[in-house]
Design a protein around this motif. Structure first.
Motif, mmCIF file in Angstrom:
data_model
loop_
_atom_site.group_PDB
_atom_site.id
_atom_site.type_symbol
_atom_site.label_atom_id
_atom_site.label_comp_id
_atom_site.label_asym_id
_atom_site.label_seq_id
_atom_site.Cartn_x
_atom_site.Cartn_y
_atom_site.Cartn_z
ATOM 1 N N PRO A 141 0.147 -37.236 26.570
ATOM 2 C CA PRO A 141 1.213 -37.236 27.568
ATOM 3 C C PRO A 141 1.209 -35.884 28.284
ATOM 4 C CG PRO A 141 2.131 -36.994 25.357
ATOM 5 C CD PRO A 141 0.652 -37.225 25.199
ATOM 6 N N PRO A 142 1.308 -35.908 29.600
ATOM 7 C CA PRO A 142 1.257 -34.641 30.330
ATOM 8 C C PRO A 142 2.573 -33.889 30.211
ATOM 9 C CG PRO A 142 1.547 -36.476 31.852
ATOM 10 C CD PRO A 142 1.412 -37.068 30.475
ATOM 11 N N PRO A 143 2.563 -32.636 30.536
ATOM 12 C CA PRO A 143 1.359 -31.854 30.815
ATOM 13 C C PRO A 143 0.884 -31.119 29.563
ATOM 14 C CG PRO A 143 3.279 -30.577 31.448
ATOM 15 C CD PRO A 143 3.789 -31.885 30.861
ATOM 16 N N LEU A 144 -0.399 -30.852 29.546
ATOM 17 C CA LEU A 144 -0.995 -29.939 28.571
ATOM 18 C C LEU A 144 -1.386 -28.709 29.379
ATOM 19 C CD1 LEU A 144 -3.425 -32.330 26.655
ATOM 20 C CD2 LEU A 144 -1.330 -31.335 25.778
ATOM 21 N N THR A 145 -0.939 -27.547 28.985
ATOM 22 C CA THR A 145 -1.242 -26.347 29.765
ATOM 23 C C THR A 145 -1.922 -25.291 28.901
ATOM 24 O OG1 THR A 145 0.926 -25.380 29.347
ATOM 25 C CG2 THR A 145 0.712 -26.726 31.326
ATOM 26 N N PHE A 146 -2.753 -24.523 29.553
ATOM 27 C CA PHE A 146 -3.389 -23.378 28.905
ATOM 28 C C PHE A 146 -3.876 -22.428 29.983
ATOM 29 C CE2 PHE A 146 -6.869 -26.378 29.539
ATOM 30 C CZ PHE A 146 -7.955 -25.605 29.887
ATOM 31 N N THR A 147 -4.205 -21.224 29.574
ATOM 32 C CA THR A 147 -4.806 -20.251 30.479
ATOM 33 C C THR A 147 -6.178 -19.909 29.936
ATOM 34 O OG1 THR A 147 -2.662 -19.368 31.152
ATOM 35 C CG2 THR A 147 -4.590 -17.959 31.515
ATOM 36 N N ALA A 148 -7.196 -20.224 30.725
ATOM 37 C CA ALA A 148 -8.577 -19.931 30.332
ATOM 38 C C ALA A 148 -8.850 -18.449 30.556
ATOM 39 C CB ALA A 148 -9.553 -20.776 31.137
ATOM 40 N N THR A 149 -9.430 -17.818 29.545
ATOM 41 C CA THR A 149 -9.719 -16.383 29.630
ATOM 42 C C THR A 149 -11.214 -16.090 29.653
ATOM 43 O OG1 THR A 149 -9.582 -16.182 27.229
ATOM 44 C CG2 THR A 149 -7.556 -15.766 28.483
ATOM 45 N N GLU A 150 -12.036 -17.153 29.575
ATOM 46 C CA GLU A 150 -13.496 -16.978 29.595
ATOM 47 C C GLU A 150 -14.150 -18.021 30.478
ATOM 48 O OE1 GLU A 150 -14.655 -15.244 25.230
ATOM 49 O OE2 GLU A 150 -14.513 -17.420 25.413
ATOM 50 N N LEU A 151 -15.241 -17.621 31.085
ATOM 51 C CA LEU A 151 -16.137 -18.531 31.791
ATOM 52 C C LEU A 151 -17.301 -18.775 30.836
ATOM 53 C CD1 LEU A 151 -17.042 -20.016 34.372
ATOM 54 C CD2 LEU A 151 -18.112 -17.868 35.110
ATOM 55 N N VAL A 152 -17.613 -20.040 30.587
ATOM 56 C CA VAL A 152 -18.587 -20.402 29.563
ATOM 57 C C VAL A 152 -19.797 -21.097 30.187
ATOM 58 C CG1 VAL A 152 -18.938 -21.681 27.410
ATOM 59 C CG2 VAL A 152 -16.695 -20.685 27.914
ATOM 60 N N TRP A 153 -20.992 -20.619 29.837
ATOM 61 C CA TRP A 153 -22.248 -21.281 30.209
ATOM 62 C C TRP A 153 -22.502 -22.342 29.147
ATOM 63 C CZ3 TRP A 153 -27.505 -18.674 28.834
ATOM 64 C CH2 TRP A 153 -28.564 -19.555 29.081
ATOM 65 N N MET A 154 -22.688 -23.587 29.619
ATOM 66 C CA MET A 154 -22.987 -24.686 28.712
ATOM 67 C C MET A 154 -24.321 -25.296 29.120
ATOM 68 S SD MET A 154 -19.156 -26.232 28.166
ATOM 69 C CE MET A 154 -19.636 -27.236 26.771
ATOM 70 N N ARG A 155 -25.101 -25.718 28.110
ATOM 71 C CA ARG A 155 -26.446 -26.232 28.344
ATOM 72 C C ARG A 155 -26.612 -27.559 27.620
ATOM 73 N NH1 ARG A 155 -31.228 -26.323 25.598
ATOM 74 N NH2 ARG A 155 -33.109 -26.076 26.823
ATOM 75 N N LYS A 156 -27.232 -28.518 28.319
ATOM 76 C CA LYS A 156 -27.606 -29.804 27.727
ATOM 77 C C LYS A 156 -29.128 -29.831 27.680
ATOM 78 C CE LYS A 156 -27.517 -33.842 29.953
ATOM 79 N NZ LYS A 156 -27.095 -35.120 30.552
ATOM 80 N N PRO A 157 -29.725 -30.070 26.493
ATOM 81 C CA PRO A 157 -31.177 -29.957 26.364
ATOM 82 C C PRO A 157 -31.969 -31.010 27.139
ATOM 83 C CG PRO A 157 -30.216 -30.783 24.329
ATOM 84 C CD PRO A 157 -29.082 -30.417 25.234
ATOM 85 N N GLY A 158 -31.366 -32.131 27.450
ATOM 86 C CA GLY A 158 -32.048 -33.201 28.174
ATOM 87 C C GLY A 158 -31.263 -34.485 28.036
#
Length: 177
Positions: A141-158
């Motif tokens: 049920p909304p809202p869910l709130t947060f403050t992001a403090t990092e930028l994340v590099w994500m990788r999918k192998p294939g």
């Protein structure tokens, strides 16, 4: 097929645990296994990884990003069940990344009209998206709130793989020399 890369904001552990539990309860296994709000996908994020040199400065110049996750929805084409993310800061970060990366080709969903969202499940032929949407409405049920403090590099192998965190940069922090 080669790896895919994206840059994202991650929810805090309590929200992540709720999303993971929902996915497990409904047998969802797809590339969105690690909950995240994508702020930059694929274009300009080539496997040569030269773009990595540009990311610390963008992260350092970006203040922490408030995110409000809204009521679950399904994309009109049925491709995914997601939580829309109301976050002008995420859109500003997306635009800053586009400006820094200057991809030769951009996807139609990129630019100021980008729709930040957190994918709960990717659509599959064997998945009842209406039932999953109903379950998601009960679970989130909304809202869910947060403050992001990092930028994340994500990788999918294939193909068939899942995006996993590789590295992160503090938002509003000092870039490494």
């Amino acid at each position: 097929m080669s790896a895919s890369h994206l840059l994202a904001l991650r929810p805090p552990p309590d929200i992540e645990a709720r999303i993971v539990a929902f996915r497990e309860a409904h047998g969802v296994r797809d590339s969105a296994a690690v909950p995240h709000v994508t702020v930059k996908a694929r274009s300009g994020l080539d496997n040569d990884l030269r773009w990595l040199d540009l990311i610390p400065a963008v992260a350092a110049a970006t203040p922490p990003v408030p995110v409000e996750l809204l009521a679950p929805r399904v994309f009109p084409n049925g491709s995914a069940l997601y939580l829309p993310a109301r976050s002008p800061g995420a859109v500003r970060l997306h635009l800053a990344l586009l400006d820094a990366l200057r991809p030769t080709r951009r996807f139609g969903y990129e630019g100021p009209h980008m729709t930040p969202h957190l994918t709960l499940a990717l659509g599959r032929r064997d998945m009842n998206m209406d039932a999953l949407l109903d379950a998601a409405r009960q679970a989130f049920p909304p809202p869910l709130t947060f403050t992001a403090t990092e930028l994340v590099w994500m990788r999918k192998p294939g193909p068939g793989g899942a995006y996993r965190p590789v590295q992160s940069w503090t938002l509003g922090g000092t870039p490494d020399p």
